[in-house]
Scaffold this active site. Sequence first.
Site, PDB file in Angstrom:
ATOM      1  CB  CYS A 412      -0.964  -0.024   1.183  1.00 38.62           C
ATOM      2  SG  CYS A 412      -2.321   1.158   1.031  1.00 38.62           S
ATOM      3  CG  HIS A 541      -3.568  -3.685   2.775  1.00 37.79           C
ATOM      4  ND1 HIS A 541      -2.627  -3.292   3.701  1.00 37.79           N
ATOM      5  CD2 HIS A 541      -4.135  -2.550   2.305  1.00 37.79           C
ATOM      6  CE1 HIS A 541      -2.637  -1.972   3.809  1.00 37.79           C
ATOM      7  NE2 HIS A 541      -3.545  -1.498   2.971  1.00 37.79           N
ATOM      8  CD  GLU A 543      -1.444  -6.638   4.756  1.00 39.92           C
ATOM      9  OE1 GLU A 543      -1.741  -5.510   5.212  1.00 39.92           O
ATOM     10  OE2 GLU A 543      -0.985  -6.809   3.607  1.00 39.92           O
TER      11      GLU A 543
END
Length: 573
Positions: A412, A541, A543
């Site tokens: 990001c 993102h 993750e």
Amino acid sequence: MVKKYVLVSGGVISGIGKGIIASSTGLLLKTMGLKVTSIKIDPYLNIDAGTLSPLDHGEVFVLNDGGEVDLDLGNYERYLDVTLTRANNITTGKIYRDVIERERKGDYLGKTVQVVPHITDAIQDWVERVATIPVDDTGEEPDVCIIELGGTVGDIESAPFVEAMRQFQFRVGHENFALIHVSLVPTIGSVGEQKTKPTQASIRDLRGLGLTPDLIACRCEKTGLDEGIQAKISMFCHVQPSQVLAVRDCSSVYHVPELLKDQGMVDYLWKRLNIEKTVTITPALKAKGADMWKKWNQLTTNQERLHDSDAVTIALVGKYTHLQDSYASVVKALEHATLALHKKLVIQWIEASDLEPESRPVNPVKYHNAWRDLCSAQGILVTGGFGVRGTEGKIAAAKWAREHKIPYLGICLGLQIAVIEFARNVCGMPEAHSIELDENTTTPVIVYMPEISKTHLGGTLRVGIKPTLFQPGTEDSTIRKLYGGGSEVLERHRHRYEVNPEMVDKFHAKGLQFVGKDETGQRMEIIELADHPYFVGVQYHPELLTRPLKPSPPFTGLILAATDSLQQHLVML
């Protein structure tokens, strides 16, 4: 269809581990073939977690539907391998907004609207409605709903929710509702004596509010509960000794499900909720659950066998490193990638502002330690974030990674940082900056997305799962290969700024490749440097979609590159 509910509450202190207990309970039930969903109740007045500071409440977790929610929902998704919705996170703000809107419409027919019954009924209705939403690949209603009640029993904020759950146990019936209370058994003094009074007081408060625990999960130090402590808690808390579980500190949270199962949690809940007679479990789901448990055991066993020689050091450069929960999902993604590759993760936490020249005269020790940790790392990860603090430190980290061929992953803001650094030091744009960080910059390489509100911060970001299309001619891209070579990927986003599309050609001419873009082709999603072992930035993102048994490709690439294994891995794909 009969629905089973398991409520997880906490006492004595906040942050006691209710989320891990709730996730582990759900995992254990899923491995038995049940379909499981989860709800997190947060007693704060915010509508959602979107505007909360990571330093105050940990990371903001983003769901497929764009819901900005508590980080515990990330635990639920990772442990249970499910896809939740924003409705799975209940806040006081959501409940009161719902009730007030209904009152304005006249739904209460002129009645005096009160906490009891209107707020408590709204809570119960919400729970029952969300518990029916399919969350896994079966597309069917869940069998069990795990409900985590945030905060600590006795908090004034959570009182309406406790009362709602007291009523709820009678609404759904005794054999469909179980309560797990997580408490603390501290070790006091030089002799190391364990004390049960905090747990006794917590259970007394809980029972005084009309809820009686079926299981008491006692958090304690590495040795577990001392002899006689279990019996004492049993005696004073009105439960059988077998209903008192010792949840000792483990080397990894991935061991907690095994710890609970070894103490008979599954067997107890199976009988207590009468699952054998009231829930139909298909042979396919039972086999799938057994396979899931087998893989989970392999994961924890492999983790225990790792040695220092298997270590890989990653520098995590961020601005919220004082509270590591701010990067909970990032850490999990790194863990999942290293475990899959049989490596031992070592994270060097680096506060971005400590890398900046201004910090050297103020605190030279922090400055030199930060640079030592950065320079010695095998890989560098620059995380997301908002605001100007620490920006120049992150840019310095990106420059070090690019110039010294150190594997780099920017998430990001980390992508935007890499673009700013590239513009300044490769493209000859010394004034290059982001509109977010310098509104008066003469070279805005990062700009506001045109559709985003500049006056309202809550609920106005570009959030949720969105497609990223790999561009023509990127078939040899490293990150594309790591994703399996397909034409697009679906990942979750949370941002309001983007790479200035008017400057993309200038960057591309100097070697910065924009290998992934959105559906319009105007929004840059993935960057990559071709003449670098691994230099990747993603606007999304990754993750947020990692799983213990299915690690995220960008993180896998970072670990592979950091251990000089990337090219060998790509050949095998």
